[in-house]
Design a protein around this motif. Structure first.
Motif, PDB file in Angstrom:
ATOM      1  N   ALA A   1       7.298  -5.200   5.635  1.00  0.00           N
ATOM      2  CA  ALA A   1       7.266  -4.589   4.302  1.00  0.00           C
ATOM      3  C   ALA A   1       6.652  -5.541   3.279  1.00  0.00           C
ATOM      4  O   ALA A   1       5.848  -5.130   2.429  1.00  0.00           O
ATOM      5  CB  ALA A   1       8.670  -4.186   3.877  1.00  0.00           C
ATOM      6  N   ILE A   2       7.002  -6.820   3.360  1.00  0.00           N
ATOM      7  CA  ILE A   2       6.457  -7.806   2.411  1.00  0.00           C
ATOM      8  C   ILE A   2       4.950  -7.959   2.607  1.00  0.00           C
ATOM      9  O   ILE A   2       4.189  -7.962   1.628  1.00  0.00           O
ATOM     10  CB  ILE A   2       7.182  -9.160   2.569  1.00  0.00           C
ATOM     11  N   THR A   3       4.487  -8.070   3.848  1.00  0.00           N
ATOM     12  CA  THR A   3       3.042  -8.223   4.086  1.00  0.00           C
ATOM     13  C   THR A   3       2.278  -6.964   3.703  1.00  0.00           C
ATOM     14  O   THR A   3       1.171  -7.052   3.172  1.00  0.00           O
ATOM     15  CB  THR A   3       2.762  -8.587   5.555  1.00  0.00           C
ATOM     16  N   THR A   4       2.853  -5.814   3.936  1.00  0.00           N
ATOM     17  CA  THR A   4       2.198  -4.565   3.532  1.00  0.00           C
ATOM     18  C   THR A   4       2.099  -4.485   2.015  1.00  0.00           C
ATOM     19  O   THR A   4       1.058  -4.088   1.473  1.00  0.00           O
ATOM     20  CB  THR A   4       2.968  -3.355   4.080  1.00  0.00           C
ATOM     21  N   TYR A   5       3.154  -4.876   1.320  1.00  0.00           N
ATOM     22  CA  TYR A   5       3.125  -4.853  -0.138  1.00  0.00           C
ATOM     23  C   TYR A   5       2.101  -5.846  -0.673  1.00  0.00           C
ATOM     24  O   TYR A   5       1.356  -5.526  -1.615  1.00  0.00           O
ATOM     25  CB  TYR A   5       4.519  -5.169  -0.694  1.00  0.00           C
ATOM     26  N   ASN A   6       2.035  -7.043  -0.089  1.00  0.00           N
ATOM     27  CA  ASN A   6       1.041  -8.028  -0.527  1.00  0.00           C
ATOM     28  C   ASN A   6      -0.378  -7.539  -0.267  1.00  0.00           C
ATOM     29  O   ASN A   6      -1.273  -7.726  -1.104  1.00  0.00           O
ATOM     30  CB  ASN A   6       1.271  -9.377   0.170  1.00  0.00           C
ATOM     31  N   ALA A   7      -0.618  -6.890   0.855  1.00  0.00           N
ATOM     32  CA  ALA A   7      -1.939  -6.339   1.145  1.00  0.00           C
ATOM     33  C   ALA A   7      -2.290  -5.237   0.153  1.00  0.00           C
ATOM     34  O   ALA A   7      -3.442  -5.130  -0.298  1.00  0.00           O
ATOM     35  CB  ALA A   7      -1.981  -5.805   2.571  1.00  0.00           C
TER      36      ALA A   7
END
Length: 125
Positions: free
Chosen positions: A101-107
């Motif tokens: 979820a964190i990496t998707t949000y950062n992307a």
């Protein structure tokens, strides 16, 4: 099976440290015995069951006392390992979902910043 019989069986189950196949068989046999006994003698409440059959902790202790201590220890250790393994899997899945979820949000934020925005202007003469 009456309500008080079900309550009595539930109380007996609560005293078992581990509920395996042999314990389930014992509980099934006990519930059949109690049901037949109640039909024959017309017992109408749980206190009468306590007097005739015994307290739930006594019934469970009698069963556990007939087992070998090594068997009980093995089963408890095995159930503890199963609990630890399942908790580890749950924690690992939670961490995986959190990191994803964190990496998707950062992307998404990077894409939002780098996206080209066109402003449409009309030229009139």
């Amino acid at each position: 099976m009456n309500k008080f019989q079900k309550q009595y069986i539930k109380e007996v189950k609560s005293f078992f440290p581990v509920m395996g196949k042999s314990e389930r068989k014992y509980i099934a046999d006990l519930s059949r015995t109690i049901d037949e006994y109640c039909m024959d003698t017309a017992i109408s409440n749980k206190e009468e069951l306590y007097k005739t059959i015994g307290a739930p902790n006594e019934v469970a202790c009698n069963y556990i006392n007939n087992l070998e201590p090594t068997v009980i220890i093995k089963r408890i250790r095995f159930s503890n390992w199963i609990k630890r393994l399942s908790m580890s899997i749950i924690i690992a899945l939670f961490l995986y979902i959190l990191i994803h979820a964190i990496t998707t949000y950062n992307a998404y934020k990077v894409f939002e910043q780098e996206a080209f925005y066109f402003k449409q202007t009309e030229i009139t003469e």
